[in-house]
Design a protein around this motif. Structure first.
Motif, PDB file in Angstrom:
ATOM      1  N   LYS A  17      15.017  24.603 -16.358  1.00 25.72           N
ATOM      2  CA  LYS A  17      15.409  23.263 -16.738  1.00 25.72           C
ATOM      3  C   LYS A  17      14.288  22.350 -16.187  1.00 25.72           C
ATOM      4  O   LYS A  17      13.463  22.671 -15.278  1.00 25.72           O
ATOM      5  N   ALA A  18      13.915  21.498 -17.169  1.00 21.09           N
ATOM      6  CA  ALA A  18      12.866  20.464 -16.913  1.00 21.09           C
ATOM      7  C   ALA A  18      13.558  19.045 -17.243  1.00 21.09           C
ATOM      8  O   ALA A  18      14.773  18.842 -17.669  1.00 21.09           O
ATOM      9  N   TRP A  19      12.784  18.041 -16.739  1.00 28.74           N
ATOM     10  CA  TRP A  19      13.166  16.536 -16.730  1.00 28.74           C
ATOM     11  C   TRP A  19      12.310  15.898 -18.120  1.00 28.74           C
ATOM     12  O   TRP A  19      11.138  16.460 -18.450  1.00 28.74           O
ATOM     13  N   SER A  29      18.303  15.895 -18.069  1.00 30.71           N
ATOM     14  CA  SER A  29      17.807  17.416 -17.806  1.00 30.71           C
ATOM     15  C   SER A  29      17.984  18.229 -18.995  1.00 30.71           C
ATOM     16  O   SER A  29      18.753  17.845 -20.007  1.00 30.71           O
ATOM     17  N   ALA A  30      17.018  19.105 -19.237  1.00 33.95           N
ATOM     18  CA  ALA A  30      17.166  19.977 -20.533  1.00 33.95           C
ATOM     19  C   ALA A  30      16.600  21.342 -20.171  1.00 33.95           C
ATOM     20  O   ALA A  30      15.895  21.560 -19.051  1.00 33.95           O
ATOM     21  N   SER A  31      17.229  22.377 -20.927  1.00 34.15           N
ATOM     22  CA  SER A  31      16.683  23.938 -20.505  1.00 34.15           C
ATOM     23  C   SER A  31      16.180  24.463 -21.665  1.00 34.15           C
ATOM     24  O   SER A  31      16.074  24.061 -22.890  1.00 34.15           O
ATOM     25  N   VAL A  45      10.846  24.433 -27.038  1.00 37.49           N
ATOM     26  CA  VAL A  45      12.050  23.473 -27.492  1.00 37.49           C
ATOM     27  C   VAL A  45      13.003  23.685 -26.178  1.00 37.49           C
ATOM     28  O   VAL A  45      13.357  24.640 -25.680  1.00 37.49           O
ATOM     29  N   PHE A  46      13.525  22.696 -25.672  1.00 42.29           N
ATOM     30  CA  PHE A  46      14.402  22.289 -25.028  1.00 42.29           C
ATOM     31  C   PHE A  46      15.576  22.148 -25.474  1.00 42.29           C
ATOM     32  O   PHE A  46      15.577  21.056 -26.476  1.00 42.29           O
ATOM     33  N   GLN A  47      16.732  22.438 -24.857  1.00 47.30           N
ATOM     34  CA  GLN A  47      18.178  21.594 -25.420  1.00 47.30           C
ATOM     35  C   GLN A  47      18.689  20.729 -24.158  1.00 47.30           C
ATOM     36  O   GLN A  47      18.675  21.345 -23.003  1.00 47.30           O
ATOM     37  N   ASP A  48      19.253  19.611 -24.435  1.00 49.70           N
ATOM     38  CA  ASP A  48      19.647  18.582 -23.610  1.00 49.70           C
ATOM     39  C   ASP A  48      20.736  19.364 -22.988  1.00 49.70           C
ATOM     40  O   ASP A  48      21.683  20.010 -23.475  1.00 49.70           O
ATOM     41  N   ASP A  49      21.068  19.228 -21.493  1.00 43.00           N
ATOM     42  CA  ASP A  49      21.878  19.880 -20.666  1.00 43.00           C
ATOM     43  C   ASP A  49      23.243  18.868 -20.823  1.00 43.00           C
ATOM     44  O   ASP A  49      24.394  19.528 -20.521  1.00 43.00           O
ATOM     45  N   SER A  50      23.103  17.752 -21.217  1.00 45.10           N
ATOM     46  CA  SER A  50      24.472  17.151 -21.449  1.00 45.10           C
ATOM     47  C   SER A  50      24.869  16.808 -23.027  1.00 45.10           C
ATOM     48  O   SER A  50      26.071  16.517 -23.264  1.00 45.10           O
ATOM     49  N   ASN A  51      23.925  17.196 -24.003  1.00 48.21           N
ATOM     50  CA  ASN A  51      24.332  16.937 -25.211  1.00 48.21           C
ATOM     51  C   ASN A  51      23.734  18.177 -25.957  1.00 48.21           C
ATOM     52  O   ASN A  51      22.432  18.009 -26.357  1.00 48.21           O
ATOM     53  N   SER A  52      24.491  19.198 -26.238  1.00 41.88           N
ATOM     54  CA  SER A  52      23.850  20.310 -26.905  1.00 41.88           C
ATOM     55  C   SER A  52      23.244  20.080 -28.232  1.00 41.88           C
ATOM     56  O   SER A  52      22.603  20.832 -28.910  1.00 41.88           O
ATOM     57  N   LYS A  54      21.058  17.564 -28.926  1.00 37.63           N
ATOM     58  CA  LYS A  54      19.968  16.921 -28.742  1.00 37.63           C
ATOM     59  C   LYS A  54      18.891  17.823 -28.248  1.00 37.63           C
ATOM     60  O   LYS A  54      19.066  18.812 -27.303  1.00 37.63           O
ATOM     61  N   GLU A  55      17.549  17.849 -28.772  1.00 38.05           N
ATOM     62  CA  GLU A  55      16.490  18.709 -28.489  1.00 38.05           C
ATOM     63  C   GLU A  55      15.302  17.933 -28.244  1.00 38.05           C
ATOM     64  O   GLU A  55      15.220  16.747 -28.468  1.00 38.05           O
ATOM     65  N   TYR A  56      14.483  18.640 -27.092  1.00 44.51           N
ATOM     66  CA  TYR A  56      13.270  17.804 -26.726  1.00 44.51           C
ATOM     67  C   TYR A  56      12.196  19.090 -27.096  1.00 44.51           C
ATOM     68  O   TYR A  56      12.461  19.965 -26.875  1.00 44.51           O
ATOM     69  N   VAL A  57      11.157  18.619 -27.790  1.00 47.32           N
ATOM     70  CA  VAL A  57       9.911  19.650 -28.168  1.00 47.32           C
ATOM     71  C   VAL A  57       8.658  19.260 -27.572  1.00 47.32           C
ATOM     72  O   VAL A  57       8.158  18.219 -27.726  1.00 47.32           O
TER      73      VAL A  57
END
Length: 121
Positions: A17-19, A29-31, A45-52, A54-57
């Motif tokens: 997990k990262a911020w 938080s995203a995993s 690629v990270f997947q938002d921990d609260s909203n599946s 939403k992704e962060y790259v």
């Protein structure tokens, strides 16, 4: 610190997990969902921990990571470390982790060292 950045990059594996900054919440938080690394670049690629949905790259040249021109996303502390009153006991002492810990302390004074206190409402 260049060698440390490459070693730190090893930590970013599936499930870690990262911020990420968020305009409304401050930090979210995203995993890690996936990680691709070549000799020249890194894409995580990270997947938002609260909203599946939403992704962060995170996508950067390896040379920029090694030279510290690009910062890796701040790591989130393991769950067993997140419920502490002592910020110095956190595995990863970074802005989002500190903010999250302070948010958990209900309306009281927080000792931050020396003779300094901050008030959290």
């Amino acid at each position: 610190m260049s060698g440390n950045n490459v070693e730190l990059l090893e930590i970013y594996s599936e499930g870690i997990k990262a911020w990420f900054p968020d305009e409304e919440l401050g930090w979210v938080s995203a995993s890690v969902k996936s990680k691709e690394q070549t000799n020249d670049s890194v894409k995580i690629v990270f997947q938002d921990d609260s909203n599946s949905e939403k992704e962060y790259v995170f996508d950067a040249p390896l040379a920029d990571i090694v030279s510290n021109k690009v910062e890796l996303p701040p790591l989130r502390n393991p769950p067993n470390m997140e419920d502490t009153d002592d910020l110095t006991s956190l595995s990863y002492l970074n802005e989002p982790s500190e903010v999250q810990q302070i948010k958990k302390i209900p309306q009281q004074h927080v000792f931050v060292g020396g003779s300094s206190y901050i008030t959290h409402n």
